[in-house]
Structures are given as structure tokens and as C-alpha cells.
Write a protein that holds these residues in place. Structure first.
Motif, PDB file in Angstrom:
ATOM      1  N   UNK A   1       1.140  -1.012  -0.205  1.00  0.00           N
ATOM      2  CA  UNK A   1       0.317  -0.341   0.206  1.00  0.00           C
ATOM      3  C   UNK A   1       0.827   1.302   0.019  1.00  0.00           C
ATOM      4  N   UNK A   2       1.772   1.597   0.615  1.00  0.00           N
ATOM      5  CA  UNK A   2       2.506   2.173   0.710  1.00  0.00           C
ATOM      6  C   UNK A   2       3.911   3.013  -0.517  1.00  0.00           C
TER       7      UNK A   2
ATOM      8  N   UNK B   1       2.261   1.992  -3.409  1.00  0.00           N
ATOM      9  CA  UNK B   1       0.907   2.080  -4.197  1.00  0.00           C
ATOM     10  C   UNK B   1       1.513   3.774  -4.910  1.00  0.00           C
ATOM     11  N   UNK B   2       2.088   4.563  -4.243  1.00  0.00           N
ATOM     12  CA  UNK B   2       2.083   6.516  -4.132  1.00  0.00           C
ATOM     13  C   UNK B   2       3.463   5.976  -5.587  1.00  0.00           C
ATOM     14  N   UNK B   3       3.911   5.179  -5.435  1.00  0.00           N
ATOM     15  CA  UNK B   3       5.538   6.285  -6.577  1.00  0.00           C
ATOM     16  C   UNK B   3       4.871   5.056  -7.846  1.00  0.00           C
ATOM     17  N   UNK B   4       3.853   6.071  -8.585  1.00  0.00           N
ATOM     18  CA  UNK B   4       3.115   5.674 -10.271  1.00  0.00           C
ATOM     19  C   UNK B   4       3.749   6.044 -11.353  1.00  0.00           C
TER      20      UNK B   4
ATOM     21  N   UNK C   1       4.145   9.237 -11.224  1.00  0.00           N
ATOM     22  CA  UNK C   1       2.742  10.143 -12.756  1.00  0.00           C
ATOM     23  C   UNK C   1       3.502  11.601 -11.966  1.00  0.00           C
ATOM     24  N   UNK C   2       3.645  11.512 -10.528  1.00  0.00           N
ATOM     25  CA  UNK C   2       4.073  12.454  -9.630  1.00  0.00           C
ATOM     26  C   UNK C   2       5.756  13.358  -9.570  1.00  0.00           C
ATOM     27  N   UNK C   3       6.171  12.215  -9.354  1.00  0.00           N
ATOM     28  CA  UNK C   3       7.907  12.297  -9.130  1.00  0.00           C
ATOM     29  C   UNK C   3       8.774  11.366  -8.940  1.00  0.00           C
TER      30      UNK C   3
ATOM     31  N   UNK D   1       2.142   3.356 -15.300  1.00  0.00           N
ATOM     32  CA  UNK D   1       1.996   2.768 -14.416  1.00  0.00           C
ATOM     33  C   UNK D   1       2.794   1.556 -14.090  1.00  0.00           C
TER      34      UNK D   1
ATOM     35  N   UNK E   1      -7.382   0.859  -1.922  1.00  0.00           N
ATOM     36  CA  UNK E   1      -6.650   0.703  -2.853  1.00  0.00           C
ATOM     37  C   UNK E   1      -6.985   0.733  -4.050  1.00  0.00           C
TER      38      UNK E   1
ATOM     39  N   UNK F   1      -5.543   2.382  -8.586  1.00  0.00           N
ATOM     40  CA  UNK F   1      -4.932   2.875  -9.118  1.00  0.00           C
ATOM     41  C   UNK F   1      -5.467   4.952 -10.283  1.00  0.00           C
TER      42      UNK F   1
ATOM     43  N   UNK G   1      -3.461  10.408  -5.559  1.00  0.00           N
ATOM     44  CA  UNK G   1      -1.913  10.788  -6.101  1.00  0.00           C
ATOM     45  C   UNK G   1      -1.215   9.902  -4.776  1.00  0.00           C
ATOM     46  N   UNK G   2      -2.003   9.172  -3.793  1.00  0.00           N
ATOM     47  CA  UNK G   2      -1.587   8.296  -2.957  1.00  0.00           C
ATOM     48  C   UNK G   2      -1.209   6.549  -3.116  1.00  0.00           C
ATOM     49  N   UNK G   3      -2.592   6.699  -4.823  1.00  0.00           N
ATOM     50  CA  UNK G   3      -2.882   4.936  -5.227  1.00  0.00           C
ATOM     51  C   UNK G   3      -3.633   4.682  -3.877  1.00  0.00           C
ATOM     52  N   UNK G   4      -4.305   5.228  -2.894  1.00  0.00           N
ATOM     53  CA  UNK G   4      -4.893   4.757  -2.119  1.00  0.00           C
ATOM     54  C   UNK G   4      -6.392   5.837  -1.668  1.00  0.00           C
TER      55      UNK G   4
END
Lengths: 396, 479
Positions: free
Chosen positions: A248-249, A251-254, A256-258, A272, B81, B83, B88-91
């Protein structure tokens, strides 16, 4: 050895280094992942601010395994650190030999193992007493900021600087609770050895436990073996919870943003998938798949929910033990050295070594490693554990 | 043709009227430049941890109490969860296992009478950002202003059988939640959004038919059209086999008047919900619970009945005022100050409404302080300020906080009792305009009005019109 700092950086008497899970404005923060190669944070971790305010110099950063979940940092995208014989070295431990201390993010026991194999001190304080604000989230319910140092005194001095309430961390405890970890309210007078966990370690490790037992006894501490069957279940439970939270944590590394973005994409799904496939290491990818699976509708109750129940049972077991004993003694790892060949042969070695580290991780209890042993105590007994480890280390 | 009945359940998202976002201190205000209301937390950067905005829980509880729900005294947040670039956090942090409110009910009134709609649960959650598509460069850009703006989702049981009931329910929700200051509930700004779950079955059948979910409706009239379209589509499919109905999510296109399939159940993702370890369970103790209970407003219909029975307002006036909490608050404070219910109602319904209409503002945007309005009305009733000048003062009162009497004094709006001065002014004007005087004496009423107007203008309106008229007539007689 590829580190962000040189030994001369550590020469200052008040130099403290950080493993690369701590965000810093002045230096890049990668969490050991190609995904965050060159990532510059807009803010400092709370502990970095606190160290600076207390007059410490931030010496620099040490390599860390990707998301701090591996054995000894071997999954860092910059490669494993080894000596000439192929023995795995922890970058944090190597720096801790020179600097006053290194702050390490204890997610899966790596810093405790590093301290054990390098004969250093590592203090994993009671969960909630040191702010996690500004750390790269990995497995939040167990991850803890800890201190690695050559001596208990140094570790305690640095811990004193970083412990305390932080409004920016919703799990942070009150100042009065945080302060408790710095003073010994009740000395360790009765120690329980976790029987089966200790028995599963190498002879050299068992010998350290025996030696510690003798030193403690000589110092008037009562030592007895206890049935630790339930504590051995912490390993499987934490492997489940950690993978789920990690999945879960990250998953923000996708892309898209940075962070890393693949050059090969035409659709958002490809952006992705390709970014994450190209940037994440094998162990992390495996844990993402495993973590997704244990959270899926079909498996949630039989894996994730059950792991949470085990977590509670283990906490209850510890409470039962601490009604009689002041600390539980067990090894921090099965061996006194690991080689690159070991992790090459089995990249999940850290999952197995969790047998030793997961009991304290999953419960958030304080654990202090030093003198060849690990002591786990009840919440806020950190200082008493440090005193006992100091006695063991000095008695060797 | 067989007889069919419609079964509808609603999921209504309401943006809460908090100043800041749910887990960070960014502004939760609507609008602003793109990516103006953002910080590392709501942009999904590493290192930030959620810190729960207590006000969100206050408003969540308030909503629950207004809708007759049970409040879960221990409520927790969970992670959902999936995408999508606007997340932004994908959740999404939401409530899955222990939502703040459960088991409520809302009474609605339709042409068929009263009916209770059961509320299954209300949960708190964060909103997602917004994608802006640029067709020219064929790119999508993301605006995180709305990310982490607090929402509640009100989930009803499938208790609706017509668009009329749905509309009655939405209007009732809007009225109650605006009254309790939970939200502005403005569909056009997206602070109230509605998903419609709909199925059709033969009358008498107990099993539910194939259900479709419709999203993207931004007005009550669009919802009515969408329901009517969807009912017709389902019946057509069942009767004539025009298509096979499948469980799916559909998007409503109000311009084309059609719904389109978005995704079917088979391709729907597994949200992998689990408890958020970074947000501690929220325990609502008696003190907190009681303080929210005590802060609840009287229900609008209770207020309306009281305004009619106790204060003697007409049904029409009471109905209009109780459309808005701001109007009610202003009315009650003004009445307390001046004791003239009917007079206050007139000021609100004619003058305040006109003023808001000219500004393009809603009733809830009335800024006039009730006590000040009461004071102003008193000044008029005591003939200290003319009604015309009082209207000018009212406009100022909607912009800034003023004491009407002080303002009137400072700006020469106080009616002069200096009859000597009034006589002097009238004498001069009458002397200067013998033609109008002669015209009036010759029977032209209009000429009197011209003279009256000139006098009033010279006196800047600060003169009791009755007094002016009396003296003017005397002077004309003398001339």
C-alpha cells in the motif's frame, strides 16, 4: 563501498548519520530504490530537525535496502556492501563504527541484525516515542526510528535528542510518555530466555546468550527459560502485515508525480506498470504481489485479519511474561555473519530471520541489541533494557 | 405489458464545510488557482503522515444525528487501494470496517404521502483530485486542490421506487445538512454528488433485478432524467430483449440524455481495504457526543411551525425563511432585538432577498447580522431613520459589521426633528417655484409630488415624510 559520506565526515565528535529512509532537504533521499533516485524532499524529517536543534551535525546518509525490508541492505539499488570475502556489511553499521551514531529505520529488523553481526548497539525504542514524520513509510504499524551506536551511552544520548511528541505524526505519544523511555523506573532483575527461538540459532549465537546469562546471573539478575511457542508465530504474522502495508505505501510511487518514469508507455496503465517494473527490485516486487494477495477480498480474513489476531495474542503473551519478568532475552539473528551468497541463494532470508526480530516489531515493544543478545521489555522500559545490555557488554 | 417496479438505492457524497482538509492543514475552499491548495501530504509525497481534522468528525456526527443515525463511539479509518492519476497516494483513506454512523432514517414527503428512507451508513473519507484534459496537446493534467477535501458518503437502503422519491430525499438531505451547517450541498460546485443504483423487477417479485450504478449527475433535474431513461432502458431490455442487462457502472451524459457503460463488475478492481495504521481509532466520549448533540439546530419544519404558531408569521413567510439557516438565524436574532416578527419577515423576504438576488448570492450567503437588523428596524419604527435610508444602510450591513444607529448618525441618515429648518427649506422651494404651486392649486396632484421630492432631496431624506407633507401643504396654502 558506495556511501554518501566519507569517514572524515564522521570524525566530528557530534556527527550523526542517517540511513536513507529519512527525508532531508540538503541531500537526496532514495529509500534504497531506483524509484526515488535523486529525489529531493521539500522538508526534513522531524528527527533531523531535532538532532540539529540539539547541536548534532548531520554527517550524511548510509545506504539502505529498498524500503528497509531486507536482510542487511543488500537490495539497495546501489548494490550490496560486502567485504573482500563476500560477507555482507550493513552500510549503517560501517558508518556507526566511525560516527557518534546512525539513525536507522527498523522495519524488518535489519538494523538489529546489523548491530548483532557488527557488535554494535541498536535501540529500537517503544513505538510512538520517536516521530516518524519525514520517514519514507514502509510498514507503518511496526516501523520505528532507532539509534545505532558503539556504546549504550551514545545511543541513549542521541535517543534523548530525538524522543518526544510530534503533532505531525498521528501515532506519536505525549511528551510525558515519551520521556519515560529515558529513565530507568525499574531495573531488569528477572530475565526470561525465549527457549525455542534461541535454540534455533547457530551455536556461536547460542554461546553469546549463554555468556550473557552468566554475566547477568553474576550481577544478581535471575535468568530462566520460558516457553516461547506463541512468540514464534510473530514471524509469519509480521510477514503478512508488513507486505500488505508495504504494498500500500509504495503504491504512491506510480511514475505520475515524481520519481522514476519509464520511457516506454502510451497509456496510463503502461506508464504505471512499466515505471514500477523497471524501478522496483525483485524482493519489493515479490512483497507487493504477496501484500496485494493477502489484502484481496478472497484472502483478507484468512491472512490479514488472522495476522492481526496473532498480533494481539502475542501482545497478550508478552503482557503475561512481563507480569513476572522484566525482559525477554533472545538472539537478534540466527548467525554472526551473512554472505552475499546467502542472500543470492535465498532473497527471502530476511523473512526467515524475522523469527528473531518480529516479536518486538509486531508489538511495538522496545528492543535493545548489544553484547550478542537482544532484550525485549515492556513499553517504556527502554532505559532499563539499555542498562542491562550495558552490563552484558561490559561483562564480556 | 407486465407491471414493473423500480428499486433504487442512493450513495450521496457531501463535501464537509471545514476550513481545512481532512488529514493536512491545506485550505478546503472550493476553487482557487490550480494546485494552489496543496502540500506534500495531499500531493502524495513520501514522509507525510495523516493527522485527523477533528472538525470532520464533528460534522460527520452532526450529519448522523440530523439523519437519526446511531453513532459508532469507536470509529476507524481504512485504506482503499486503486490506481488513478487524480489519487496521489494510489489509495483513498475512507471508512470501511467501522463507519461513524449507521442505521438512520429520513422521512420524505411525496405526492403519495410520507415515507421513511432507511440510511445504511454514513462514512467519512477524503476526496480525490481532478483531471484536466487538454485535447489540443492530447495530455491530461492533474489538479490536487480537491484532494483530501473531507467528504461524507451517505448510503441509503434500496428504499426508493421513483424519481420523485429520490428528488424528495435529496432535497430533504440538502435542507437538513445546510441547516446543521454540515455542507453547502451545492450540486453545481460538486459539494453534493449522487450515485444511483437502480434495478427493475416485476411487481410482486421479491428477488432484485440486475442492478446498474449511474454516476456523474450534477443536478436534481439531471438525476430525474437519468432515472427515467434508465428505467425505460431496463424495461425495454426485459420486454423486448433489446440488450442483455449486466451489472455495471454507467456514466450519465445529460446533454445527450443517455447513459453509457463505464465498467462491468468483471473488470472492477479489488479495493483491498485494510485499517490505516497511521490513523488512531477515534473514540467519541460522552462529553464530545453531548456537545455535538447540544449544537444541533431545530429541524426546519419545527422552526416553521413555531414561527407560525408563536410569532404569527404567515405560512408563506415562515416557509420562505426556513429555507435557509442563515435567514432563520438572522430572523430570530432580529426578532429578539426589536420584537416585531412580521416586520423582520418583511425585511428579510423583500429587502434581503432583493439584495441577494442582485448579488447573485444564495440565501445561505446572507451576511447581515440579525441583532443589527433588529436595531435598524427599531430605528425605522421610531421614525429615526426613513425606510429609504434604512435600505441603504442594509446594503452596508451585508458587507461589514456596523452599528446601524452609529452609522446613521455618522452618515447623516438620522431624521431631523428640526422643524424650523424643514420650514425654512420648504419656504424657499415654494417661493422659488410659483408655477408648481399654481398647478397644484389648479388641481394637478403631480405638482405636489414634484415639490415634495425637491424638499426631500434638499433635506437628504432625513425628514419624516408625514411631517414634511403637512408643513408643505400649509406653506402652499399660505402662498
Amino acid at each position: 563501498m558506495k556511501l554518501y559520506l566519507t569517514k572524515s565526515d564522521c570524525a566530528m565528535t557530534n556527527a550523526v548519520a542517517l540511513d536513507d529512509m529519512f527525508l532531508t532537504k540538503a541531500m537526496p533521499t532514495t529509500a534504497g530504490s531506483k524509484m526515488l533516485d535523486g529525489y529531493m524532499s521539500l522538508f526534513d524529517a522531524e528527527v533531523v530537525t531535532k538532532l540539529t536543534e540539539a547541536g548534532y551535525e548531520i554527517a550524511g546518509k548510509a545506504n539502505v535496502g529498498e524500503m528497509a525490508v531486507d536482510l542487511l541492505g543488500e537490495t539497495s539499488y546501489e548494490g550490496a556492501v560486502t567485504d573482500d570475502n563476500g560477507t555482507l556489511l550493513s552500510a549503517s553499521a560501517e558508518i556507526a563504527k566511525e560516527a557518534k551514531a546512525v539513525l536507522c529505520f527498523d522495519v524488518n529488523g535489519a538494523p538489529r541484525r546489523a548491530a548483532a553481526v557488527s557488535d554494535l548497539i541498536f535501540v529500537k525504542p517503544t513505538y510512538g516515542t520517536v516521530s516518524r514524520f519525514g520517514t519514507v513509510s514502509s510498514a507503518c504499524s511496526g516501523e520505528t526510528v532507532g539509534v545505532m551506536a558503539k556504546t549504550v551511552a551514545d545511543a541513549k544520548a542521541v535517543l534523548t535528542a530525538i524522543a518526544g511528541h510530534d503533532d505531525k505524526d498521528g501515532t506519536s505519544l505525549s511528551d510525558s510518555q515519551c520521556e519515560k523511555i529515558l529513565t530507568t523506573e525499574k531495573a531488569v532483575k528477572k530475565v526470561a530466555i525465549a527457549k525455542s527461538i534461541t535454540a534455533s540459532a547457530d551455536d556461536s549465537v547460542k554461546a553469546d546468550i549463554e555468556a550473557a546469562k552468566k554475566i547477568l546471573s553474576d550481577n544478581g539478575v535471575e535468568v530462566a527459560e520460558i516457553d516461547d511457542e506463541i512468540l514464534t508465530k510473530a514471524k509469519a504474522a509480521w510477514n503478512i502485515l508488513m507486505s500488505a502495508e508495504l504494498c500500500n505505501n509504495v503504491s504512491r510511487f506510480d511514475g505520475v508525480k515524481y520519481g522514476y518514469r519509464s520511457e516506454n508507455y502510451t497509456t496510463i496503465e503502461e506508464l504505471y506498470t512499466n515505471s514500477r517494473t523497471e524501478a522496483f527490485g525483485e524482493l519489493l516486487k515479490t512483497m507487493i504481489i504477496y501484500g496485494s494477495d493477502v489484502l484481496s477480498t478472497d484472502n483478507y480474513m484468512s491472512f490479514y485479519d488472522k495476522a492481526m489476531r496473532i498480533r494481539r495474542v502475542i501482545a497478550e503473551k508478552f503482557a503475561e511474561i512481563f507480569a513476572e519478568y522484566d525482559a525477554v532475552m533472545l538472539p537478534a539473528s540466527s548467525k554472526k555473519a551473512f554472505t552475499k551468497a546467502d542472500t543470492d541463494a535465498n532473497m527471502y532470508l530476511a523473512f526467515d530471520e524475522n523469527l528473531y526480530t518480529a516479536p518486538a516489531t509486531i508489538t511495538g515493544l522496545p528492543a535493545v541489541v548489544g553484547g550478542g543478545v537482544q532484550l525485549i521489555g515492556k513499553a517504556f522500559s527502554d532505559s532499563a533494557l539499555m542498562d542491562a545490555v550495558k552490563t552484558i557488554k561490559e561483562g564480556k | 405489458m407486465k407491471k414493473y417496479e423500480t428499486v433504487i438505492g442512493l450513495e450521496v457524497h457531501i463535501e464537509l464545510a471545514t476550513k481545512s482538509k481532512i488529514f493536512c492543514s491545506c485550505s478546503a475552499e472550493f476553487g482557487g488557482e490550480q494546485n494552489d491548495h496543496v502540500c506534500p501530504a495531499c500531493c502524495g509525497m513520501p514522509g507525510m503522515l495523516p493527522v485527523t481534522n477533528k472538525r470532520v468528525v464533528d460534522l460527520g456526527m452532526t450529519a448522523g444525528m440530523m439523519l437519526n443515525c446511531e453513532i459508532n463511539r469507536t470509529t476507524t479509518f481504512d485504506k482503499k487501494n486503486y490506481y488513478y492519476p487524480d489519487l496521489p497516494c494510489s489509495y483513498q483513506t475512507t471508512q470501511w470496517f467501522a463507519p461513524i454512523c449507521v442505521n438512520g432514517k429520513v422521512r420524505i414527503q411525496t405526492s403519495k404521502g410520507e415515507k421513511d428512507i432507511r440510511i445504511k451508513q454514513i462514512h467519512m473519507e477524503e476526496d480525490a483530485g481532478k483531471l484536466v484534459h487538454d485535447d489540443w496537446t492530447d495530455t491530461s493534467l492533474v489538479d490536487y486542490n480537491r484532494t483530501s477535501v473531507p467528504l461524507i458518503e451517505i448510503v441509503s437502503q434500496p428504499d426508493f421506487s421513483s424519481a420523485e422519491e429520490v428528488v424528495a430525499y435529496l432535497e430533504r438531505l440538502r435542507s437538513l445538512l445546510r441547516f446543521a451547517k454540515v455542507s453547502q450541498c451545492r450540486m453545481e460546485q460538486g459539494s453534493m454528488r449522487c450515485d444511483v443504483n437502480l434495478s427493475i423487477r416485476e411487481e410482486g417479485e421479491t428477488k432484485l433485478g440486475v442492478r446498474t450504478e449511474m454516476k456523474n449527475m450534477n443536478s436534481i433535474s439531471a438525476i430525474t432524467r437519468a432515472i427515467e431513461y434508465e428505467v425505460a432502458r431496463h424495461i425495454d431490455a426485459l420486454e423486448n430483449g433489446t440488450e442483455e442487462l449486466v451489472q455495471e457502472t454507467r456514466r450519465w451524459d445529460d446533454v445527450k440524455g443517455k447513459s453509457y457503460a463505464m465498467r462491468s463488475k468483471e473488470t472492477a478492481g479489488d479495493y483491498r481495504y485494510f485499517p490505516d495504521p497511521n490513523v488512531m481509532p477515534i473514540v467519541i466520549d460522552d462529553e464530545w457526543f453531548d456537545s455535538i448533540k447540544a449544537s444541533l439546530p431545530e429541524f426546519p419544519e419545527v422552526k416553521k411551525a413555531r414561527f407560525i404558531d408563536e410569532l404569527g408569521l404567515s405560512e408563506y413567510d415562515a416557509d420562505l425563511i426556513t429555507q435557509s439557516r442563515a435567514f432563520c438565524d438572522c430572523f430570530e436574532a432580529a426578532y429578539k432585538e426589536c420584537g416585531e416578527a412580521k416586520e423582520v419577515a418583511n425585511w428579510l423576504i423583500s429587502d434581503c432577498m432583493n439584495m441577494l438576488n442582485k448579488k447573485g448570492s444564495t440565501m445561505d450567503q446572507l451576511k447581515v447580522d440579525g441583532t443589527a437588523l433588529g436595531k435598524l428596524i427599531k430605528l425605522v419604527m421610531e421614525s429615526k431613520v426613513t425606510r429609504g435610508n434604512a435600505k441603504k444602510i442594509l446594503l452596508v450591513m451585508d458587507e461589514e459589521t456596523i452599528d446601524p444607529e452609529k452609522y446613521a448618525t455618522e452618515n447623516n441618515f438620522i431624521v431631523s426633528n428640526d422643524t424650523a429648518n424643514i420650514e425654512k427649506v420648504i419656504k424657499e422651494i415654494v417661493a422659488a417655484d410659483p408655477k408648481s404651486v399654481a398647478d397644484y392649486k389648479g388641481g394637478k396632484e403631480k405638482a405636489l409630488m414634484a415639490l415634495f421630492g425637491k424638499c426631500m432631496k434638499t433635506l437628504k431624506g432625513n425628514c419624516d415624510p408625514q411631517v414634511l407633507r403637512k408643513i408643505l401643504l400649509e406653506e402652499i396654502d399660505k402662498a
